[in-house]
Design an enzyme around this catalytic site. Structure first.
Site, short mmCIF file in Angstrom:
data_model
loop_
_atom_site.label_atom_id
_atom_site.label_comp_id
_atom_site.label_asym_id
_atom_site.label_seq_id
_atom_site.Cartn_x
_atom_site.Cartn_y
_atom_site.Cartn_z
N ARG A 63 -57.83 50.39 19.13
CA ARG A 63 -56.74 49.71 18.39
C ARG A 63 -56.11 48.50 19.05
O ARG A 63 -55.17 47.95 18.47
CB ARG A 63 -55.62 50.71 18.03
CG ARG A 63 -56.08 52.01 17.37
CD ARG A 63 -56.82 51.76 16.10
NE ARG A 63 -57.00 52.98 15.32
CZ ARG A 63 -57.95 53.13 14.40
NH1 ARG A 63 -58.78 52.12 14.13
NH2 ARG A 63 -58.05 54.23 13.72
N HIS A 232 -72.32 58.46 13.02
CA HIS A 232 -71.75 59.61 12.28
C HIS A 232 -72.49 59.98 10.99
O HIS A 232 -71.95 59.86 9.90
CB HIS A 232 -70.25 59.43 12.00
CG HIS A 232 -69.81 58.06 11.57
ND1 HIS A 232 -70.50 57.29 10.67
CD2 HIS A 232 -68.72 57.33 11.92
CE1 HIS A 232 -69.85 56.16 10.50
NE2 HIS A 232 -68.77 56.15 11.24
N ASP A 302 -66.03 59.16 17.38
CA ASP A 302 -65.37 58.35 16.35
C ASP A 302 -63.85 58.53 16.44
O ASP A 302 -63.17 58.63 15.41
CB ASP A 302 -65.89 58.70 14.95
CG ASP A 302 -65.46 57.68 13.90
OD1 ASP A 302 -64.96 56.59 14.28
OD2 ASP A 302 -65.62 57.96 12.69
O1 DOR Z 1 -62.48 57.45 9.42
C1 DOR Z 1 -62.72 56.39 9.98
N1 DOR Z 1 -61.76 55.74 10.67
N2 DOR Z 1 -63.93 55.84 9.87
C2 DOR Z 1 -64.18 54.59 10.28
O2 DOR Z 1 -65.26 54.12 10.08
C3 DOR Z 1 -63.13 53.77 10.90
C4 DOR Z 1 -62.10 54.62 11.49
C5 DOR Z 1 -60.86 53.86 11.87
O3 DOR Z 1 -60.99 52.86 12.59
O4 DOR Z 1 -59.77 54.26 11.50
#
Ligand code: DOR
Length: 439
Positions: A63, A232, A302
């Site tokens: 982030r 994923h 992820d």
């Molecule tokens: O659920 C998800 N959140 N899948 C993604 O591909 C991106 C990720 C995010 O960056 O929040």
């Protein structure tokens, strides 16, 4: 003199899991065997513990820049170290998206002296940088190119076959891809538009949405002879297709898609919302079969933090994603203890696999000369995963309250003990991961 000796552990060496000592000098593995403790500055007694090659989480979203209210490079890597992870590959859907050499240099600068684990960053593919990707993928600190075929968090998107082909034709390193078909997502959005129960997430973004994108990608990648890594994977149908493409395609599964099923929507609400979605047990069973038949090459978390406040928005305005970098090791070790996979296969999926997929230089094996990265675990320890333990700025985990057996005791990054018994130790000494294709 060695800097440190790990004494008496069960070590996952290249020759198998054996009781042996490991000596570390200048951040590298210097010796494996029976080693005199008098020959080192310090000795860590790891009797009764397993010493594994450092776990690499090759899919995290930290982030920074732009969305630091959810996470930053410091809190994200603190969670990684506390969870037994020694290196992470970070995704480009930050704000701004990481799509230029300048964006990449900015991330590397931000990481300096602030990260607890080693780190690399993905460059995002977009129509505007497609013709420069062959240069961008070789910038310092880059793990590879990432493509989003379906819209998720952020604005990165490569939705049509022509742009996809031009991205894949421009460069040589393996490309990581989020496979959901954008046209099908748009066609079906009316199912949830204006409000719906969150369990509709898996109906809107259904198995066919994932399958279509994976099928399109594999065909194009084969045509242009480009190696791809399918992130994923969530469906039985994709796992049926992928064995025919093992020459060009590697495969990732996440711990959450192997652990949760669609019952989670009732229990966890929007905390269970992610892309691609948590699905029915039929798919979970197919993923385990693919893990055990070797179709799956690695486990990535992820890790995608969002604040509880953001998650409390009514679906579908709630964001998709859940934390995972800190829970990858205990959740998967619990599966080892439940005989879902062997400890050797865990090492293959979390160290050997990521290194093979991305051609990581000098990591992922307990072998002389390799980086002294270790995930030291107690396979007998029983703990309860709680929100309280989570270092991520968003402070929650979908596994809150889950009892597990198998816990990370120490995290060692290039000879530095960065975590011991649930405490961060010393300073954030994380550095850039190196890749054989870009030395
Ligand atoms: O659920 C998800 N959140 N899948 C993604 O591909 C991106 C990720 C995010 O960056 O929040």
């Amino acid at each position: 003199m060695y800097d440190m000796i790990l004494k008496g552990g069960m070590c996952a060496t290249v020759g198998g899991i054996i009781q042996t000592d490991i000596a570390i000098k200048a951040g590298k593995i210097a010796e494996i065997g029976d080693i005199d403790p008098a020959k080192a500055e310090s000795v860590m007694d790891v009797t009764g513990l397993h010493v594994l090659p450092g776990v690499i989480d090759s899919q995290v979203h930290f982030r920074e820049p732009g969305l630091e209210h959810k996470e930053d490079l410091s809190t994200g890597t603190a969670g990684a170290a506390l969870g037994g992870v020694t290196a992470v590959f970070e995704m480009p859907n930050t704000k701004p998206s990481t799509i230029t050499a300048k964006d990449m240099a900015d991330k590397c600068r931000r990481a300096k002296d602030r990260v607890w684990t080693d780190i690399a960053f993905f460059i995002g593919a977009a129509a505007e940088n497609a013709d420069k990707l062959h240069e961008l993928e070789r910038e310092q600190g880059v793990s590879g190119v990432k493509i989003f075929m379906g819209s998720s968090t952020g604005s990165l998107l490569v939705k049509d076959d022509a742009t996809l082909a031009s991205v894949l034709a421009n460069g040589t390193r393996r490309v990581a891809v989020h496979c959901e078909d954008e046209d099908r997502l748009n066609e079906r959005f009316s199912m949830v538009e204006g409000g719906a129960p969150v369990k509709m997430h898996a109906k809107w973004r259904d198995a066919q949405t994932a399958f279509l994108a994976t099928q399109r990608l594999l065909k194009i990648a084969k045509g242009v002879k480009r190696r791809v890594h399918i992130l994923h994977v969530t469906t039985a149908e994709e796992m049926e297709l992928l064995p025919s493409y093992k020459d060009i395609a590697t495969v990732e599964c996440t711990p959450q898609h192997l652990t949760l099923n669609d019952e989670a929507y009732d229990r966890l609400g929007t905390k269970a919302q992610m892309n691609p979605p948590i699905r029915s047990q039929r798919h979970v069973d197919a993923l385990w079969q693919a893990v055990n038949q070797g179709v799956v090459d690695c486990i990535g978390s992820d890790h995608a933090p969002h604040t509880l406040e953001e998650k409390s928005r009514p679906y579908p305005n709630s964001p998709s994603g859940m934390t995972g970098v800190q829970t990858l090791v205990p959740v998967m070790l619990n599966h080892v203890n439940n005989s879902k996979l062997s400890l050797e296969r865990f090492v293959d999926l979390t160290s050997t696999g990521p290194c093979r997929i991305y051609n990581v230089a000098g990591k992922g094996r307990i072998a002389k000369g390799y980086d002294a990265d270790f995930t030291i675990v107690d396979m007998k320890a029983q703990r309860i995963i709680t929100d309280n333990w989570i270092a991520s700025r968003c402070g929650w985990t979908p596994y809150d309250g889950m009892k597990v057996q198998g816990w990370p005791i120490s995290t060692i990054v290039r000879g530095h003990v960065v975590m011991h018994e649930d405490q961060l130790i010393g300073d954030p000494i994380g550095d850039a991961v190196r890749f054989a294709e870009c030395l």
